[in-house]
Motif scaffolding. Structure first.
Motif, short mmCIF file in Angstrom:
data_model
loop_
_atom_site.label_atom_id
_atom_site.label_comp_id
_atom_site.label_asym_id
_atom_site.label_seq_id
_atom_site.Cartn_x
_atom_site.Cartn_y
_atom_site.Cartn_z
N ALA A 43 0.80 -1.03 -0.04
CA ALA A 43 -0.06 0.13 0.04
C ALA A 43 0.90 1.15 -0.03
O ALA A 43 0.54 2.11 -0.60
N CYS A 79 2.18 1.67 -3.55
CA CYS A 79 1.30 2.25 -4.25
C CYS A 79 1.06 3.62 -4.32
O CYS A 79 0.86 4.40 -5.11
N GLY A 80 0.86 4.13 -2.96
CA GLY A 80 0.83 5.49 -2.57
C GLY A 80 1.78 6.34 -2.98
O GLY A 80 1.67 7.52 -3.62
N ALA A 130 1.71 6.43 -6.91
CA ALA A 130 0.61 7.46 -7.33
C ALA A 130 1.01 9.04 -6.99
O ALA A 130 0.69 9.92 -7.87
N ALA A 179 1.37 11.58 -10.19
CA ALA A 179 0.52 12.89 -9.79
C ALA A 179 1.40 14.18 -10.20
O ALA A 179 1.29 15.14 -10.75
N ARG A 217 -3.61 12.57 -3.73
CA ARG A 217 -3.69 11.38 -4.39
C ARG A 217 -3.00 10.15 -3.85
O ARG A 217 -3.24 9.04 -3.90
N ALA A 218 -1.78 10.55 -3.27
CA ALA A 218 -0.82 9.19 -2.60
C ALA A 218 -1.74 8.67 -1.61
O ALA A 218 -1.78 7.34 -1.24
N SER A 248 -4.78 8.98 -0.95
CA SER A 248 -6.21 8.15 -1.29
C SER A 248 -5.71 6.83 -1.87
O SER A 248 -6.17 5.66 -1.70
N ALA A 249 -4.61 6.74 -2.49
CA ALA A 249 -4.30 5.41 -3.26
C ALA A 249 -3.71 4.36 -2.39
O ALA A 249 -4.28 3.25 -2.40
N ALA A 250 -3.01 4.74 -1.37
CA ALA A 250 -2.82 3.90 -0.01
C ALA A 250 -3.75 3.36 0.56
O ALA A 250 -4.02 2.35 1.11
N ARG A 259 -6.78 3.03 -0.30
CA ARG A 259 -7.55 2.17 -1.30
C ARG A 259 -7.03 0.88 -1.37
O ARG A 259 -7.48 -0.36 -1.45
N ALA A 260 -5.59 0.86 -1.61
CA ALA A 260 -5.05 -0.47 -1.41
C ALA A 260 -5.22 -1.15 -0.17
O ALA A 260 -5.37 -2.46 0.02
#
Length: 67
Positions: free
Chosen positions: A19, A22-23, A26, A30, A43-44, A46-48, A50-51
């Motif tokens: 995660a 992934c963050g 991202a 971005a 965005r980072a 949010s991506a973490a 979501r993972a």
């Protein structure tokens, strides 16, 4: 500590590391796309999140299926 506990802890640690990676990716992408630092951090994060949510959903589904 039993083997089962060790495997569960290692799996949780692996999910957290994935995660974070992934963050980080991202946020980097971005920023390369021209987003400001606060937008890239959002965005980072949010991506973490979501993972981690996806990993929790998969773990929950596997726990139900493997009963």
């Amino acid at each position: 500590m039993s083997d089962h506990t060790a495997i569960v802890l290692l799996t949780c640690a692996l999910a957290a590391v994935i995660a974070l990676m992934c963050g980080t990716a991202a946020g980097y992408l971005a920023r390369r796309d021209g987003a400001s630092y606060p937008a890239a951090c959002a965005r980072a994060a949010s991506a973490a999140a979501r993972a981690l949510a996806l990993a929790a959903a998969i773990a929950g589904a596997l726990a139900v299926l493997l009963r």
